[in-house]
Write a protein that holds these residues in place. Sequence first.
Motif, PDB file in Angstrom:
ATOM      1  N   ARG A  75     -10.158  -0.885  -3.361  1.00 33.93           N
ATOM      2  CA  ARG A  75      -8.906  -0.571  -3.429  1.00 33.93           C
ATOM      3  C   ARG A  75      -8.603  -0.371  -4.824  1.00 33.93           C
ATOM      4  O   ARG A  75      -8.687  -1.266  -5.569  1.00 33.93           O
TER       5      ARG A  75
ATOM      6  N   THR B 190       0.846  -1.224   0.090  1.00 39.93           N
ATOM      7  CA  THR B 190      -0.009   0.026   0.148  1.00 39.93           C
ATOM      8  C   THR B 190       0.958   1.304   0.023  1.00 39.93           C
ATOM      9  O   THR B 190       1.954   1.171   0.114  1.00 39.93           O
ATOM     10  N   GLY B 191       0.408   2.592  -0.341  1.00 44.09           N
ATOM     11  CA  GLY B 191       0.957   3.522  -0.284  1.00 44.09           C
ATOM     12  C   GLY B 191       1.434   3.894   1.064  1.00 44.09           C
ATOM     13  O   GLY B 191       2.555   4.723   1.429  1.00 44.09           O
ATOM     14  N   ALA B 192       0.964   3.279   2.277  1.00 42.90           N
ATOM     15  CA  ALA B 192       1.438   3.505   3.530  1.00 42.90           C
ATOM     16  C   ALA B 192       2.565   2.440   4.066  1.00 42.90           C
ATOM     17  O   ALA B 192       3.130   2.374   4.910  1.00 42.90           O
ATOM     18  N   GLY B 193       2.906   1.649   3.078  1.00 41.68           N
ATOM     19  CA  GLY B 193       3.986   0.516   3.224  1.00 41.68           C
ATOM     20  C   GLY B 193       3.396  -0.753   4.009  1.00 41.68           C
ATOM     21  O   GLY B 193       4.269  -1.386   4.405  1.00 41.68           O
ATOM     22  N   GLU B 194       2.254  -0.982   3.744  1.00 38.48           N
ATOM     23  CA  GLU B 194       1.622  -2.162   4.242  1.00 38.48           C
ATOM     24  C   GLU B 194       1.828  -3.376   3.080  1.00 38.48           C
ATOM     25  O   GLU B 194       1.407  -3.251   1.849  1.00 38.48           O
TER      26      GLU B 194
END
Length: 315
Positions: free
Chosen positions: A308, A55-59
């Motif tokens: 998503r 994800t964009g948050a690094g997940e």
Amino acid sequence: MIFVRIATTDDFKYADEIVKETAASAIARGSGIAKRTVESLHHKMEEGKAVIAVTGAGEWVGFSYFEVWENGSFVSNSGLIVSPRFRNAGVAKAIKERIFKMSRRIYPEAKIFSITSGAAIMKMNSRLGFDPVSFAEITHDECFWEGCKSCVNYNILEGKHRCNCLCTAMLFDPQLKDAPLQTGNVEEEKQVMVLDCVAYPRASLVPFAEGTNAICSALTDIKWFTEYVFPIEGQLPNPVEMKVTGVNANVQQLNPAGQCNFTVEVCYDHNYTAKEILNVIKNHTWCKFKVRDEAFNFAVVEDVVYDRLVVSNNY
């Protein structure tokens, strides 16, 4: 926002989670699977033979890799896994297509195979041109079969003398397909689309502040079009080239309703689809744009409802 990209050494931090989820998924499905170690995933990432989704948050979202057998005669696509939180969002399909594309481009003459007991993966394989085959038609490399020893069904495989097992073998043979991979002149594979872009003033989030006029908004986007580099695989040439070919700004119209128009020419090859490129553009720029060529008959990101969004690039 989910990004599907080539895994690198920076992704070592996800390896432990990938290994645990792969084992847990096999137990939940009641199916056998060859166990992977953290070290083996690190090796695939170092070699540039893995695809990861984050994800964009690094997940961490998903993962897969390929391996080469018999001096490049065979390539296996293996280890496809998606985190439970992100399933049924198109991630597996995006990863599968990317790992298959990498295998075809780097080893265009190789036969690509996959062995699986999952119906969903069989369907994805079929759409890509794989056909069910006997185990005799895939690699005979002993190292490949060594990996099956950690599977709970290995005794079945051995009992049948490696002729078959609970898994189904599927093979993509480039020699049997009607549309072989184009490996000739790269320039002949290039496609071009033209974007007519419109930048508008942007209001400030600070009360009573003036905000940004249309020209400044346009310059921000023009700078991005000029500098952004789409990631490439291996030593392939630059896959996407974006060039601003014209700017039209009427200073007298720079009021709250004013706008600044500019044109962008996008030249791209097989490594990215037009839809992937437009998805990336829409998520990095403020301007509104239309594709001048009406031949592009698909929906752009904001016109489609997804839980998503899956974008195939390395941002």
